[in-house]
Write an enzyme that holds these catalytic residues in place. Sequence first.
Site, mmCIF file in Angstrom:
data_model
loop_
_atom_site.group_PDB
_atom_site.id
_atom_site.type_symbol
_atom_site.label_atom_id
_atom_site.label_comp_id
_atom_site.label_asym_id
_atom_site.label_seq_id
_atom_site.Cartn_x
_atom_site.Cartn_y
_atom_site.Cartn_z
ATOM 1 C CD GLN A 46 -3.316 -0.600 1.920
ATOM 2 O OE1 GLN A 46 -3.611 0.416 2.200
ATOM 3 N NE2 GLN A 46 -4.351 -1.270 1.747
ATOM 4 C CG ASP A 96 -6.970 0.769 14.904
ATOM 5 O OD1 ASP A 96 -5.804 1.516 15.324
ATOM 6 O OD2 ASP A 96 -7.384 1.028 13.719
ATOM 7 N NE ARG A 139 -4.126 2.103 12.818
ATOM 8 C CZ ARG A 139 -4.539 1.939 11.826
ATOM 9 N NH1 ARG A 139 -3.517 2.102 10.675
ATOM 10 N NH2 ARG A 139 -5.721 1.346 11.343
ATOM 11 C CB SER A 184 -7.787 5.192 3.400
ATOM 12 O OG SER A 184 -7.991 4.213 4.604
#
Length: 456
Positions: free
Chosen positions: A85, A142, A144, A165
């Site tokens: 990516q 997650d 983040r 994304s």
Amino acid sequence: MTSSISNEPISPLTGVDRIVETRLPTRHGEFAMVGYEDHLGVAHVAITVGLDDETLNGEPVLVRIHSECLTGDALGSHRCDCGDQLDAALARIAQEGRGAVIYVRGHEGRGIGLLEKLRAYALQDRGMDTVDANLELGHPADARSYEQSAHILADLSVTAVRLLSNNPAKQEALEALGVRIVDRVALGVADRPDNARYLATKRTRMRHDEPLDLWERLLDGDVPTLRDDPLVQLYGPLVTAGPDLVIAQLGQSLDGFIASRTGDAEFVTGPEDRLRLHRMRALVDAVVVGASTVIADDPRLTVRDCAGDDPVRVVVDPQGRIPLTAHVLREADAPTLWLVGPDVAVPDSLPAHVTTGRLATAGPTDPAELLALLADRGLTRVLIEGGGRLVSAFVAAGEVDRLYLTTAPVLIGDGVPGLRFDGTDVMAEALRGPVRRFALGEDVCTEILLQAGSTS
């Protein structure tokens, strides 16, 4: 799952400091690189192109917020799609000519850190998926946050974002921080055997987008940079070549014939090469053949073996030789442009899908004149499909960007010749170009780059 972050919009430049600016030459082109440090002392970088342009004026900017991944980005791990990516994002932004990749450190393992990520990998080796492994270790699925990214975008004067994304939660987290996102652009790379389960988990348990079919993505102009994928290797350069492109192709025997001496050409090359041909038709505005090809083969010249739109069928027929019963004139499965000489009588009752045009003479057609005629009709991506004389004329005139010659493992001995044009007395002056070769079943397709300005 969204990150647990503040919903309050940030004030610009309160959370990161701009430390240094430099240049970053890469295989995708040259970028500017800006280094930042956040209030925790963690360094991040923005890799940008075109953002110093005074014409930015609030226009949406293509942005990838990329989480640090040592195993994927630096070591080339196939357990995730991070490295693929990152490469795809840099290529896409370089192609666009304006955009940024914000590389966020401290996001290893979706925010749990490198060693904890490796522990999660060990649990996945024993059967857990990526979400359950994080939870088993006492971490969120997650962890983040994106405050640093919002601050960096503010520092770069990016006020509207097209987010590159597949993760809707990332968009939601950034919007909660006051970032204006006008669009979320799919960033897909092909699944690998080693990461298929991981990616399936992200799609089913973390709301990531389902992947688009790779060929459909190429048709949409989205070229993944997964270097070992055959579709990307063969067709990617054609997708990115721009609006003006002339390609030519022939399928022939090892001894250089495209048909037997009776004109029989069904089939010189195999089904894999025919699929290649149909895909190339789907990537152009017009497919061009000569009258002899229509008379001998009565081709349909449509896209049948793959998804895609049919190109305009262009028949070069200076003397008006093709029969009115030819498929291209009789059947309306694709628009047809019938190009005839100045004195050829054309029936008034042609079907609605057929348009006629006049060539300058009844003799051999000048390739440059033909391309100009097509360009006037908005047909600038052109495939010269046959026969041998027409392809040879375009090659000899220097009007072909890429030539595809597929050779089948057969010897005909005598027949209709393929590529033929006035040659040279010395090998040093022979027509050469960079080449690539592709195995298509038992056949071998050789791509020859003939124009120095073509995209490689």
